[in-house]
Scaffold this motif. Structure first.
Motif, PDB file in Angstrom:
ATOM      1  N   PHE A   1       6.397 -23.302   3.670  1.00  0.00           N
ATOM      2  CA  PHE A   1       7.478 -24.190   3.269  1.00  0.00           C
ATOM      3  C   PHE A   1       7.860 -25.128   4.407  1.00  0.00           C
ATOM      4  CE2 PHE A   1      11.767 -25.283   1.712  1.00  0.00           C
ATOM      5  CZ  PHE A   1      11.385 -25.777   0.488  1.00  0.00           C
ATOM      6  N   LEU A   2       7.876 -24.634   5.646  1.00  0.00           N
ATOM      7  CA  LEU A   2       8.185 -25.496   6.792  1.00  0.00           C
ATOM      8  C   LEU A   2       7.109 -26.569   6.983  1.00  0.00           C
ATOM      9  CD1 LEU A   2       9.500 -22.850   9.339  1.00  0.00           C
ATOM     10  CD2 LEU A   2      10.820 -24.707   8.305  1.00  0.00           C
ATOM     11  N   VAL A   3       5.851 -26.173   6.866  1.00  0.00           N
ATOM     12  CA  VAL A   3       4.755 -27.148   7.005  1.00  0.00           C
ATOM     13  C   VAL A   3       4.821 -28.178   5.887  1.00  0.00           C
ATOM     14  CG1 VAL A   3       2.239 -27.434   6.931  1.00  0.00           C
ATOM     15  CG2 VAL A   3       3.246 -25.595   8.302  1.00  0.00           C
ATOM     16  N   SER A   4       5.095 -27.734   4.656  1.00  0.00           N
ATOM     17  CA  SER A   4       5.166 -28.690   3.545  1.00  0.00           C
ATOM     18  C   SER A   4       6.349 -29.644   3.718  1.00  0.00           C
ATOM     19  CB  SER A   4       5.241 -27.955   2.202  1.00  0.00           C
ATOM     20  OG  SER A   4       6.460 -27.261   2.064  1.00  0.00           O
ATOM     21  N   ALA A   5       7.470 -29.151   4.247  1.00  0.00           N
ATOM     22  CA  ALA A   5       8.611 -30.032   4.518  1.00  0.00           C
ATOM     23  C   ALA A   5       8.246 -31.062   5.581  1.00  0.00           C
ATOM     24  CB  ALA A   5       9.821 -29.211   4.967  1.00  0.00           C
ATOM     25  N   ALA A   6       7.539 -30.616   6.623  1.00  0.00           N
ATOM     26  CA  ALA A   6       7.108 -31.549   7.675  1.00  0.00           C
ATOM     27  C   ALA A   6       6.186 -32.609   7.108  1.00  0.00           C
ATOM     28  CB  ALA A   6       6.413 -30.782   8.800  1.00  0.00           C
ATOM     29  N   VAL A   7       5.245 -32.204   6.268  1.00  0.00           N
ATOM     30  CA  VAL A   7       4.308 -33.167   5.669  1.00  0.00           C
ATOM     31  C   VAL A   7       5.063 -34.164   4.795  1.00  0.00           C
ATOM     32  CG1 VAL A   7       2.367 -33.415   4.060  1.00  0.00           C
ATOM     33  CG2 VAL A   7       2.325 -31.612   5.788  1.00  0.00           C
ATOM     34  N   GLY A   8       6.010 -33.688   4.007  1.00  0.00           N
ATOM     35  CA  GLY A   8       6.807 -34.581   3.159  1.00  0.00           C
ATOM     36  C   GLY A   8       7.580 -35.605   3.968  1.00  0.00           C
ATOM     37  N   LEU A   9       8.210 -35.152   5.048  1.00  0.00           N
ATOM     38  CA  LEU A   9       8.966 -36.076   5.891  1.00  0.00           C
ATOM     39  C   LEU A   9       8.055 -37.077   6.595  1.00  0.00           C
ATOM     40  CD1 LEU A   9      11.544 -33.565   7.419  1.00  0.00           C
ATOM     41  CD2 LEU A   9      11.949 -35.254   5.612  1.00  0.00           C
ATOM     42  N   ILE A  10       6.901 -36.619   7.056  1.00  0.00           N
ATOM     43  CA  ILE A  10       5.956 -37.518   7.738  1.00  0.00           C
ATOM     44  C   ILE A  10       5.419 -38.576   6.778  1.00  0.00           C
ATOM     45  CG2 ILE A  10       3.678 -37.628   8.822  1.00  0.00           C
ATOM     46  CD1 ILE A  10       4.389 -34.883  10.124  1.00  0.00           C
ATOM     47  N   VAL A  11       5.078 -38.179   5.558  1.00  0.00           N
ATOM     48  CA  VAL A  11       4.589 -39.157   4.571  1.00  0.00           C
ATOM     49  C   VAL A  11       5.666 -40.195   4.279  1.00  0.00           C
ATOM     50  CG1 VAL A  11       3.863 -39.455   2.160  1.00  0.00           C
ATOM     51  CG2 VAL A  11       2.844 -37.648   3.561  1.00  0.00           C
TER      52      VAL A  11
ATOM     53  N   THR B   1       6.188 -32.491  -0.760  1.00  0.00           N
ATOM     54  CA  THR B   1       6.516 -31.097  -0.444  1.00  0.00           C
ATOM     55  C   THR B   1       6.037 -30.165  -1.550  1.00  0.00           C
ATOM     56  OG1 THR B   1       8.433 -31.811   0.836  1.00  0.00           O
ATOM     57  CG2 THR B   1       8.405 -29.517   0.136  1.00  0.00           C
ATOM     58  N   ALA B   2       6.241 -30.561  -2.797  1.00  0.00           N
ATOM     59  CA  ALA B   2       5.786 -29.731  -3.919  1.00  0.00           C
ATOM     60  C   ALA B   2       4.265 -29.582  -3.918  1.00  0.00           C
ATOM     61  CB  ALA B   2       6.268 -30.335  -5.238  1.00  0.00           C
ATOM     62  N   LEU B   3       3.567 -30.687  -3.719  1.00  0.00           N
ATOM     63  CA  LEU B   3       2.096 -30.623  -3.671  1.00  0.00           C
ATOM     64  C   LEU B   3       1.605 -29.778  -2.498  1.00  0.00           C
ATOM     65  CD1 LEU B   3       1.128 -34.291  -4.595  1.00  0.00           C
ATOM     66  CD2 LEU B   3       0.723 -32.230  -5.956  1.00  0.00           C
ATOM     67  N   ALA B   4       2.204 -29.963  -1.335  1.00  0.00           N
ATOM     68  CA  ALA B   4       1.793 -29.188  -0.161  1.00  0.00           C
ATOM     69  C   ALA B   4       2.091 -27.702  -0.349  1.00  0.00           C
ATOM     70  CB  ALA B   4       2.487 -29.719   1.090  1.00  0.00           C
ATOM     71  N   THR B   5       3.233 -27.380  -0.944  1.00  0.00           N
ATOM     72  CA  THR B   5       3.577 -25.977  -1.194  1.00  0.00           C
ATOM     73  C   THR B   5       2.594 -25.347  -2.171  1.00  0.00           C
ATOM     74  OG1 THR B   5       5.905 -26.484  -0.788  1.00  0.00           O
ATOM     75  CG2 THR B   5       5.439 -24.435  -1.936  1.00  0.00           C
ATOM     76  N   TRP B   6       2.069 -26.137  -3.058  1.00  0.00           N
ATOM     77  CA  TRP B   6       1.107 -25.650  -4.050  1.00  0.00           C
ATOM     78  C   TRP B   6      -0.302 -25.546  -3.448  1.00  0.00           C
ATOM     79  CZ3 TRP B   6      -2.302 -28.874  -7.365  1.00  0.00           C
ATOM     80  CH2 TRP B   6      -2.899 -28.139  -8.378  1.00  0.00           C
ATOM     81  N   LEU B   7      -0.687 -26.526  -2.607  1.00  0.00           N
ATOM     82  CA  LEU B   7      -2.050 -26.581  -2.075  1.00  0.00           C
ATOM     83  C   LEU B   7      -2.270 -25.735  -0.814  1.00  0.00           C
ATOM     84  CD1 LEU B   7      -2.795 -30.381  -2.547  1.00  0.00           C
ATOM     85  CD2 LEU B   7      -3.699 -28.483  -3.895  1.00  0.00           C
ATOM     86  N   LEU B   8      -1.278 -25.611   0.045  1.00  0.00           N
ATOM     87  CA  LEU B   8      -1.462 -24.879   1.294  1.00  0.00           C
ATOM     88  C   LEU B   8      -1.842 -23.412   1.089  1.00  0.00           C
ATOM     89  CD1 LEU B   8       1.296 -26.399   3.599  1.00  0.00           C
ATOM     90  CD2 LEU B   8      -1.173 -26.586   3.869  1.00  0.00           C
ATOM     91  N   PRO B   9      -1.209 -22.680   0.161  1.00  0.00           N
ATOM     92  CA  PRO B   9      -1.645 -21.294  -0.055  1.00  0.00           C
ATOM     93  C   PRO B   9      -3.111 -21.200  -0.473  1.00  0.00           C
ATOM     94  CG  PRO B   9       0.485 -21.616  -1.064  1.00  0.00           C
ATOM     95  CD  PRO B   9      -0.004 -22.969  -0.617  1.00  0.00           C
ATOM     96  N   ALA B  10      -3.575 -22.153  -1.251  1.00  0.00           N
ATOM     97  CA  ALA B  10      -4.980 -22.155  -1.670  1.00  0.00           C
ATOM     98  C   ALA B  10      -5.897 -22.308  -0.457  1.00  0.00           C
ATOM     99  CB  ALA B  10      -5.230 -23.272  -2.677  1.00  0.00           C
TER     100      ALA B  10
ATOM    101  N   LYS C   1      -9.780 -19.782   3.221  1.00  0.00           N
ATOM    102  CA  LYS C   1     -10.224 -19.416   4.564  1.00  0.00           C
ATOM    103  C   LYS C   1     -10.398 -17.909   4.695  1.00  0.00           C
ATOM    104  CE  LYS C   1      -8.558 -23.400   7.066  1.00  0.00           C
ATOM    105  NZ  LYS C   1      -7.761 -23.920   8.155  1.00  0.00           N
ATOM    106  N   LYS C   2      -9.513 -17.125   4.084  1.00  0.00           N
ATOM    107  CA  LYS C   2      -9.633 -15.671   4.142  1.00  0.00           C
ATOM    108  C   LYS C   2     -10.885 -15.203   3.412  1.00  0.00           C
ATOM    109  CE  LYS C   2      -4.933 -14.092   4.873  1.00  0.00           C
ATOM    110  NZ  LYS C   2      -3.884 -13.227   4.402  1.00  0.00           N
TER     111      LYS C   2
END
Length: 134
Positions: free
Chosen positions: A11-21, A112-121, A126-127
């Motif tokens: 959530f923090l990374v997605s918030a950062a991405v949203g603000l940067i965009v 933020t919504a897209l990043a929150t959805w895509l980052l877990p994938a 990677k795992k």
């Protein structure tokens, strides 16, 4: 506990991405890059406010104005951005043109919504790749 930390990090990374965009796309939306601590503060404040405001506003809207439920994410993004801009030293300013205040919550919410959805994938992929390689 680990899942909570992973979700919080996502959530923090997605918030950062949203603000940067929003900073890259909108005139008048400015991240003060000369103050990295301020930007980190802006990310943390925005993420916490967003995680608290969205459920609370949804509950209020469900009781008082059900027609507004679809826009709760954008409304909570607007309120969170407004509070972050007001906090001294938060490293984020929103100025003119006036429509930046209209578009910023939409862009930040969408990214933020897209990043929150895509980052877990990405983490899961990677795992899986790491387990296949092992």
């Amino acid at each position: 506990m680990v899942m909570f930390l992973i979700r919080a990090l996502i959530f923090l990374v997605s918030a950062a991405v949203g603000l940067i965009v929003a900073d890259l796309v909108l005139p008048g939306f400015t991240i003060e890059w000369s103050n990295p601590v301020g930007f980190i503060l802006a990310i943390v404040i925005f993420a916490i406010l967003q995680s608290v405001l969205a459920p609370w506003l949804a509950t209020v809207a469900r009781r008082k104005a059900p027609a507004l439920l679809g826009g709760i994410g954008i409304v909570s993004s607007f309120v969170a951005l407004l509070i972050v801009v007001i906090v001294p030293g938060a490293g984020l300013t929103i100025g003119t043109p006036w429509w930046t205040w209209v578009l910023a919550p939409v862009i930040v919410w969408l990214v933020t919504a897209l990043a929150t959805w895509l980052l877990p994938a990405l983490f899961i992929k990677k795992k899986v790749e790491a387990k296949r390689a092992a």
